[in-house]
Design an enzyme around this catalytic site. Structure first.
Site, PDB file in Angstrom:
ATOM      1  CB  CYS A   5      -0.887   0.048   1.241  1.00 37.15           C
ATOM      2  SG  CYS A   5      -2.201  -1.179   1.270  1.00 37.15           S
ATOM      3  CG  MET A   6       2.823   2.286   3.355  1.00 35.36           C
ATOM      4  SD  MET A   6       3.796   2.418   4.854  1.00 35.36           S
ATOM      5  CE  MET A   6       4.691   0.881   4.854  1.00 35.36           C
TER       6      MET A   6
END
Length: 407
Positions: free
Chosen positions: A397-398
């Site tokens: 996600c990051m």
């Protein structure tokens, strides 16, 4: 480098060469309990520790030879041009619902002395009402007293760089976010892909002016022929169909888009929170999605129309067929223990970032899932996850891969 292209992503697992990140900043400290839900957070992270963890993450990537690029650096380069900066600020204010003339003029004046780097960090951090002392009221909206503490909301989800756009092949999907509060995140990508010399000629398979939401956490490039997209809480089937049509009708080598219909729940926000690729024939999966999972294949027909088929098989067989594999191994989050699976999935146990085939980055807290990965001969690189995990997103996600080697 596998390519001279600024965007080159034909798999989830090809050796990662270049990645885009955003280190959490003051926006995290502008989250207050009254507005958590509005900003899509469950709780408030401790910024110093969150930054330490994020720097560990970036350090692991650099140690593996990955070029780490920060969103704020790219934006600062774009905003060196004062005309572009004015255009950006006007659009940013309008997306943030700042439309009255008096307030717009006061904000423009407020930002006038900022360097490009500080300007972009402040846009992400949010503008508190107490910071603007002098507004010449020119509209009813300028005169009304409102207890809400911000003129421009903070953007605390910004450290999840996976969602605002997605690298697919040599192009991108510039996304429409499902929640209004996150839609401003896509403006940054819009300006990078419009004005940054390294990225300005990249084709788009989807654009942020469209009506239906799609987010990068739902988009997985399984191979140079197959794209998987989750029909999720945040991604609409119409958006998937439009993305598929655009992508499959170009010169790109993609042939099939697989649409995974996952349960619409906060815990399964995106496809990559329940399913990621870790090796040529190995995937992590949250067992809770296996039973209700419907998969549809989208391909291009002879007369330039798309063909959509319901895939009647179980997931390993669907993956074997489309990825031309002899066997597929699903590594279950929580190592098959249903309580551990639920606990670790909540903290992104299935949200792995592959650096190369069979080598992934994971949060250290998901020790049971990480052990299951190691038992399946996957090398796991871990970093601390006390605070970053509070935002409900993991290593995948990051990060937004920009360039991966071909496999």
């Amino acid at each position: 480098m596998s390519s001279n292209h600024s965007i080159f992503v034909y798999s989830e697992i090809g050796k990662l060469q270049s990645v885009l990140l955003h280190c959490p900043g003051e926006e995290i400290e502008n989250i207050v309990p009254d507005y958590l839900r509005r900003l899509l957070f469950d709780e408030i992270a401790y910024l110093d520790q969150a930054r330490k963890e994020h720097n560990q993450f970036a350090g692991i990537l650099r140690d593996e030879g990955v070029e780490v690029i920060y969103l704020t650096d790219l934006m600062a380069e774009v905003l060196e041009n004062s005309e572009v900066r004015n255009e950006f600020l006007k659009e940013f204010m309008e997306e943030g619902k700042v439309v009255t003339q008096g307030l717009q003029e006061a904000i423009i004046e407020f930002f006038s002395s900022y360097t490009p780097k500080d300007f972009i960090k402040k846009c992400i951090a949010g503008l508190r009402k107490e910071e603007l002392r002098h507004i010449k009221p020119k509209a009813l909206g300028d005169m009304i007293r409102d207890p809400y503490p911000f003129y421009l909301d903070p953007i605390p989800n910004m450290y999840f760089q996976r969602d605002p756009f997605a690298s697919i092949g040599k192009g991108i999907s510039l996304n429409v976010m499902a929640n209004e509060t996150r839609n401003r995140e896509t403006i940054f990508a819009k300006y990078i892909f419009k004005y940054h010399p390294r990225f300005k000629d990249v084709p788009r398979w989807y654009n942020r002016d469209k009506t239906h939401p799609i987010e990068g956490g739902d988009i997985l490039v399984l191979s140079d022929k197959v794209l998987a997209v989750g029909i999720s809480d945040r991604t609409d089937p119409t958006a998937i169909e439009r993305l598929a049509y655009k992508l499959l009708s170009t010169e790109q080598c993609f042939e099939t888009v697989l649409a995974f219909d996952i349960p619409k729940a906060r815990a399964y926000m995106h496809l990559d929170t329940v399913f990621t690729m870790v090796d040529y024939d190995q995937f992590t999966i949250y067992p809770g999605i296996e039973e209700p999972l419907d998969v549809y294949s989208i391909t291009m027909g002879k007369n330039n129309g798309i063909i959509i088929k319901y895939e009647k098989d179980d997931l390993p067989n669907i993956l074997k067929k489309h990825l031309k594999l002899e066997a597929v191994n699903l590594i279950r989050c929580g190592g098959g223990d249903s309580i551990a699976a639920r606990r670790e999935q909540w903290n992104d146990g299935s949200n792995t970032l592959a650096i190369s085939p069979g080598k992934v980055v994971c949060y250290n807290r998901n020790h049971i899932t990480n052990e299951a990965l190691r038992k399946n001969k996957i090398e796991v690189l871990e970093f601390e996850s006390y605070e970053l995990s509070r935002g409900r997103g993991g290593p995948r996600c990051m990060s937004m891969p920009l360039v991966r080697d071909n496999i």
